[in-house]
Design a protein around this motif. Structure first.
Motif, PDB file in Angstrom:
ATOM      1  N   THR A 171       0.634  -1.430  -0.062  1.00  9.47           N
ATOM      2  CA  THR A 171       0.091  -0.037   0.419  1.00  9.47           C
ATOM      3  C   THR A 171       0.563   1.049   0.393  1.00  9.47           C
ATOM      4  O   THR A 171       1.946   0.804   0.195  1.00  9.47           O
TER       5      THR A 171
ATOM      6  N   ARG B 260      -0.911   5.715  -8.502  1.00  9.37           N
ATOM      7  CA  ARG B 260      -0.875   5.033  -8.794  1.00  9.37           C
ATOM      8  C   ARG B 260      -0.090   3.794  -9.139  1.00  9.37           C
ATOM      9  O   ARG B 260      -0.325   2.481  -8.570  1.00  9.37           O
TER      10      ARG B 260
ATOM     11  N   CYS C 141       1.411   0.340  -8.375  1.00  6.39           N
ATOM     12  CA  CYS C 141       1.009  -1.018  -8.429  1.00  6.39           C
ATOM     13  C   CYS C 141       2.676  -1.630  -9.654  1.00  6.39           C
ATOM     14  O   CYS C 141       2.571  -2.646  -9.786  1.00  6.39           O
TER      15      CYS C 141
ATOM     16  N   LEU D 169       1.335  -7.608  -4.490  1.00 11.21           N
ATOM     17  CA  LEU D 169      -0.307  -7.341  -4.221  1.00 11.21           C
ATOM     18  C   LEU D 169      -0.143  -5.964  -4.528  1.00 11.21           C
ATOM     19  O   LEU D 169      -0.082  -6.206  -3.019  1.00 11.21           O
TER      20      LEU D 169
ATOM     21  N   ALA E  34      -5.661  -3.337  -5.811  1.00 11.47           N
ATOM     22  CA  ALA E  34      -5.952  -4.390  -7.197  1.00 11.47           C
ATOM     23  C   ALA E  34      -6.994  -5.484  -7.165  1.00 11.47           C
ATOM     24  O   ALA E  34      -7.738  -5.571  -8.210  1.00 11.47           O
ATOM     25  N   CYS E  35      -7.292  -5.540  -5.848  1.00  6.85           N
ATOM     26  CA  CYS E  35      -9.006  -6.145  -6.181  1.00  6.85           C
ATOM     27  C   CYS E  35      -8.913  -6.247  -4.026  1.00  6.85           C
ATOM     28  O   CYS E  35      -8.413  -5.486  -3.873  1.00  6.85           O
ATOM     29  N   ARG E  36     -10.485  -6.288  -4.294  1.00  9.04           N
ATOM     30  CA  ARG E  36     -10.319  -6.850  -2.667  1.00  9.04           C
ATOM     31  C   ARG E  36      -9.719  -7.620  -2.410  1.00  9.04           C
ATOM     32  O   ARG E  36     -10.146  -8.950  -2.438  1.00  9.04           O
ATOM     33  N   LEU E  37      -9.955  -6.962  -1.391  1.00  6.79           N
ATOM     34  CA  LEU E  37      -8.382  -7.855   0.039  1.00  6.79           C
ATOM     35  C   LEU E  37      -8.943  -9.185   0.970  1.00  6.79           C
ATOM     36  O   LEU E  37     -10.088  -8.404   1.484  1.00  6.79           O
ATOM     37  N   ASP E  38      -9.106  -9.852   0.900  1.00  6.97           N
ATOM     38  CA  ASP E  38      -9.245 -11.162   2.171  1.00  6.97           C
ATOM     39  C   ASP E  38      -7.793 -10.553   3.040  1.00  6.97           C
ATOM     40  O   ASP E  38      -7.463 -12.052   2.628  1.00  6.97           O
TER      41      ASP E  38
ATOM     42  N   ASP F 149      -6.278   0.753   5.074  1.00  5.48           N
ATOM     43  CA  ASP F 149      -5.190  -0.756   4.723  1.00  5.48           C
ATOM     44  C   ASP F 149      -4.493  -0.654   6.284  1.00  5.48           C
ATOM     45  O   ASP F 149      -4.743  -1.786   6.435  1.00  5.48           O
TER      46      ASP F 149
END
Length: 73
Positions: free
Chosen positions: A5, A14, A18, A27, A31-35, A57
């Protein structure tokens, strides 16, 4: 899973996030929804503390007891 992050308030920030994540096999947090239960460590780029998304985050990671480390410059 290792996540990165950092500042992400502009398109350039951003992109940098990335790009660095890709270079180091991490990751990007955007990039995505984090679990969060699958995250092993959260790395943070310099300036993370100026970005509300990165602050979130870090707060989530700390709440789950996930180690938070500064990304080496």
């Amino acid at each position: 899973m290792k996540v990165l992050t950092g500042p992400m308030m502009s398109q350039e920030q951003r992109g940098t996030l990335c790009e660095l994540a890709g270079l180091y096999g991490l990751l990007p947090a955007i990039a995505c929804r984090l679990d969060w239960l699958t995250v092993d460590v959260l790395y943070r780029l310099a300036g993370w503390d100026l970005c509300p998304d990165a602050l979130s985050d870090v707060s989530i990671a700390e709440a789950y007891g996930i180690p938070v480390k500064d990304f080496p410059n």
